[in-house]
Design a protein around this motif. Structure first.
Motif, PDB file in Angstrom:
ATOM      1  N   ASP A 280     -16.390  -9.296  50.119  1.00  0.00           N
ATOM      2  CA  ASP A 280     -15.908 -10.619  50.685  1.00  0.00           C
ATOM      3  C   ASP A 280     -14.696 -11.187  49.849  1.00  0.00           C
ATOM      4  O   ASP A 280     -14.743 -10.899  48.678  1.00  0.00           O
ATOM      5  N   SER A 281     -13.795 -11.881  50.502  1.00  0.00           N
ATOM      6  CA  SER A 281     -12.473 -12.255  49.903  1.00  0.00           C
ATOM      7  C   SER A 281     -13.004 -13.452  48.717  1.00  0.00           C
ATOM      8  O   SER A 281     -12.122 -13.416  47.859  1.00  0.00           O
ATOM      9  N   GLN A 282     -14.052 -14.008  49.111  1.00  0.00           N
ATOM     10  CA  GLN A 282     -14.410 -15.077  48.010  1.00  0.00           C
ATOM     11  C   GLN A 282     -14.706 -14.396  46.489  1.00  0.00           C
ATOM     12  O   GLN A 282     -14.266 -15.155  45.726  1.00  0.00           O
ATOM     13  N   TYR A 283     -15.017 -13.404  46.529  1.00  0.00           N
ATOM     14  CA  TYR A 283     -15.209 -12.602  45.208  1.00  0.00           C
ATOM     15  C   TYR A 283     -13.969 -12.291  44.658  1.00  0.00           C
ATOM     16  O   TYR A 283     -13.698 -12.437  43.266  1.00  0.00           O
ATOM     17  N   LEU A 284     -13.107 -11.974  45.412  1.00  0.00           N
ATOM     18  CA  LEU A 284     -11.699 -11.880  44.838  1.00  0.00           C
ATOM     19  C   LEU A 284     -11.002 -12.747  44.409  1.00  0.00           C
ATOM     20  O   LEU A 284     -10.491 -12.728  43.239  1.00  0.00           O
ATOM     21  N   SER A 285     -11.428 -13.995  45.000  1.00  0.00           N
ATOM     22  CA  SER A 285     -10.506 -15.165  44.454  1.00  0.00           C
ATOM     23  C   SER A 285     -11.399 -15.564  43.002  1.00  0.00           C
ATOM     24  O   SER A 285     -10.651 -16.150  42.098  1.00  0.00           O
ATOM     25  N   VAL A 286     -12.588 -15.262  42.839  1.00  0.00           N
ATOM     26  CA  VAL A 286     -13.234 -15.505  41.667  1.00  0.00           C
ATOM     27  C   VAL A 286     -12.483 -14.736  40.480  1.00  0.00           C
ATOM     28  O   VAL A 286     -12.203 -15.395  39.570  1.00  0.00           O
ATOM     29  N   VAL A 287     -12.369 -13.338  40.911  1.00  0.00           N
ATOM     30  CA  VAL A 287     -11.686 -12.568  39.623  1.00  0.00           C
ATOM     31  C   VAL A 287     -10.576 -13.122  39.415  1.00  0.00           C
ATOM     32  O   VAL A 287     -10.000 -13.055  38.245  1.00  0.00           O
ATOM     33  N   GLN A 288      -9.956 -13.506  40.520  1.00  0.00           N
ATOM     34  CA  GLN A 288      -8.236 -14.212  40.190  1.00  0.00           C
ATOM     35  C   GLN A 288      -8.093 -15.260  39.437  1.00  0.00           C
ATOM     36  O   GLN A 288      -7.191 -15.537  38.771  1.00  0.00           O
ATOM     37  N   ASN A 289      -9.156 -16.098  39.393  1.00  0.00           N
ATOM     38  CA  ASN A 289      -9.211 -17.526  38.660  1.00  0.00           C
ATOM     39  C   ASN A 289     -10.280 -17.449  37.608  1.00  0.00           C
ATOM     40  O   ASN A 289     -10.280 -18.516  36.744  1.00  0.00           O
ATOM     41  N   ILE A 290     -10.692 -16.340  37.276  1.00  0.00           N
ATOM     42  CA  ILE A 290     -11.643 -16.330  36.061  1.00  0.00           C
ATOM     43  C   ILE A 290     -10.965 -16.617  34.674  1.00  0.00           C
ATOM     44  O   ILE A 290      -9.746 -16.177  34.475  1.00  0.00           O
ATOM     45  N   GLY A 291     -11.391 -17.439  33.811  1.00  0.00           N
ATOM     46  CA  GLY A 291     -10.790 -17.722  32.615  1.00  0.00           C
ATOM     47  C   GLY A 291      -9.640 -18.932  32.669  1.00  0.00           C
ATOM     48  O   GLY A 291      -9.135 -19.256  31.914  1.00  0.00           O
ATOM     49  N   ASN A 292      -9.545 -19.530  34.119  1.00  0.00           N
ATOM     50  CA  ASN A 292      -8.241 -20.266  34.300  1.00  0.00           C
ATOM     51  C   ASN A 292      -8.740 -21.526  33.992  1.00  0.00           C
ATOM     52  O   ASN A 292      -9.312 -22.353  34.898  1.00  0.00           O
ATOM     53  N   TRP A 293      -8.946 -21.898  32.648  1.00  0.00           N
ATOM     54  CA  TRP A 293      -9.587 -23.256  32.404  1.00  0.00           C
ATOM     55  C   TRP A 293      -9.091 -24.652  33.093  1.00  0.00           C
ATOM     56  O   TRP A 293      -9.892 -25.480  33.528  1.00  0.00           O
ATOM     57  N   SER A 294      -7.777 -24.466  33.142  1.00  0.00           N
ATOM     58  CA  SER A 294      -7.137 -25.697  33.640  1.00  0.00           C
ATOM     59  C   SER A 294      -6.269 -25.664  34.811  1.00  0.00           C
ATOM     60  O   SER A 294      -5.511 -26.574  35.128  1.00  0.00           O
ATOM     61  N   GLY A 295      -6.581 -24.704  35.564  1.00  0.00           N
ATOM     62  CA  GLY A 295      -5.761 -24.288  36.629  1.00  0.00           C
ATOM     63  C   GLY A 295      -6.215 -25.222  37.973  1.00  0.00           C
ATOM     64  O   GLY A 295      -7.176 -26.032  37.915  1.00  0.00           O
ATOM     65  N   GLU A 296      -5.115 -25.363  38.989  1.00  0.00           N
ATOM     66  CA  GLU A 296      -5.491 -26.309  40.054  1.00  0.00           C
ATOM     67  C   GLU A 296      -6.467 -25.772  40.946  1.00  0.00           C
ATOM     68  O   GLU A 296      -6.682 -24.632  41.248  1.00  0.00           O
ATOM     69  N   SER A 297      -7.644 -26.553  41.185  1.00  0.00           N
ATOM     70  CA  SER A 297      -8.832 -26.279  41.904  1.00  0.00           C
ATOM     71  C   SER A 297      -9.172 -27.674  42.810  1.00  0.00           C
ATOM     72  O   SER A 297     -10.439 -28.152  42.439  1.00  0.00           O
TER      73      SER A 297
END
Length: 288
Positions: free
Chosen positions: A202-219
Motif C-alpha cells: 500500500d502507498s501509505q507504507y511508501l510514504s512512511v519510508v519517505q518520511n522516516i527520520g524527518n523530525w521537523s518536516g511539514e506534516s
C-alpha cells in the motif's frame, strides 16, 4: 553517531559500488516468498473463511509458529492464548494475520552468507523489533492510528536497511557495523522504496519510508502513521547505546501533535514510553 567512513574503512568506495549496483538492478533485490503472495491473494477474496485461511497458514510451519507466538505475546494481552491456527485467526483477525505474515516474510527472505553477515542482520532486526514495539506501544496509548498497522509500517520502513545487506554475498565483502550504518544512511531509504514498490504494498507504507527520520518536516493535520513511526524511531535511538545527535523531543513535528497527558516528557522522552521501557523490550523480544 558521527562517522568518518574514510578513516574507518579505506575502501568504503568499494562497498558503495556494490550497493549502487544493487540499486541500479532491482532484480537482485529479494522477492516475497510464494506462500506470502498466496496468502495475500486469498485475503483479497471476499468469501474467504477463517477455516480456509487457517489451513493455508498451516502450510508454512515457521509462519504458524510466529503467529502463535505473536498471538500469545503481551502485545495482544489475551487471557487464553490460542492453541490452533483457527484460534489465532479468530483472535487476531484476517487483517492482522496478513500483516504478521508480511513481517515473517521480511525476516525470512534475507539470506545470510557468513557469520559476519548474520551478525549485521541480527543487529538490524533487533533494532527494527525495538522500533516496531515502541511505535506500536505509542499508537495504543495515543490512539488515532491502528496499532497493528503501525507494527507493519515500522518494520516495512526498515526494509531498506536489510536490502543493503543483499549487496554483500561474500564474506570478504561484508562491512563492519560502522560502515554498514553509514551505507544504510546513504542508501536504505532509496532501496526501501524500490523494494516495497516491487512488493506492491500500500502507498501509505511508501510514504512512511519517505518520511522516516524527518523530525521537523511539514506534516499537516492530525497525528498520522508516519508521525507515530518517527516517535518510535526517536525513542529507539534514544534507548540505544550509540551516541545520537537527536533534537529535543519537543521540537519534533510529531510531538507537537500530541495532546495531554500523552505529551508529558521525562528524561528527554515521552513519559508513557520512558516509564514502560521494560514492558516494551519484552514485546520487542517476542518479535525477534
Amino acid at each position: 553517531m558521527e562517522l568518518n567512513v574514510q578513516s574507518v574503512q579505506p575502501d568504503y568506495s568499494i562497498y558503495r559500488s556494490l550497493v549502487s549496483e544493487l540499486l541500479a538492478g532491482n532484480e537482485q533485490l529479494p522477492s516475497l516468498p510464494a506462500i506470502t503472495f498466496e496468502i495475500r491473494s486469498a485475503l483479497e477474496q471476499s468469501d474467504l473463511s477463517m477455516v480456509e485461511l487457517s489451513k493455508l497458514l498451516a502450510k508454512d510451519p515457521s509462519l504458524s509458529a510466529i503467529l502463535l507466538k505473536y498471538a500469545s505475546s503481551p502485545l495482544i494481552g489475551s487471557q487464553n492464548p490460542p492453541q490452533t491456527m483457527l484460534e489465532v485467526v479468530r483472535l487476531l483477525g484476517m487483517n492482522q494475520v496478513e500483516r504478521i505474515t508480511m513481517v515473517h516474510s521480511i525476516k525470512s527472505l534475507f539470506s545470510v552468507h557468513s557469520f559476519k553477515h548474520k551478525r549485521l542482520f541480527v543487529e538490524a532486526w533487533r533494532r527494527m523489533a525495538l522500533k516496531a514495539s515502541l511505535s506500536t506501544f505509542i499508537a495504543k496509548h495515543v490512539g488515532k492510528v491502528v496499532p497493528d498497522q503501525v507494527l507493519m509500517a515500522a518494520l516495512l520502513s526498515e526494509v531498506g536497511t536489510l536490502a543493503v545487506l543483499s549487496a554483500f554475498k561474500k564474506s570478504e565483502q561484508t562491512p563492519d557495523l560502522s560502515v554498514y550504518v553509514a551505507l544504510c544512511r546513504e542508501y536504505a531509504k532509496s532501496l526501501g522504496v524500490i523494494t516495497l514498490k516491487k512488493w506492491q504494498v500500500d502507498s501509505q507504507y511508501l510514504s512512511v519510508v519517505q518520511n522516516i527520520g524527518n523530525w521537523s518536516g511539514e506534516s499537516p493535520g492530525a497525528i498520522n502513521l508516519s508521525d507515530i513511526i518517527n516517535l518510535g524511531l526517536y525513542h529507539s535511538l534514544k534507548l540505544s547505546q550509540a551516541k545520537n545527535d537527536l533534537p529535543p523531543i519537543t521540537e519534533l513535528t510529531a510531538y507537537k501533535k500530541l495532546e495531554a497527558p500523552e505529551n508529558s516528557v521525562v528524561a528527554g522522552g515521552l513519559t508513557l514510553v520512558m516509564t514502560n521501557v521494560q514492558e516494551i523490550r519484552i514485546v520487542a523480544k517476542s518479535l525477534f
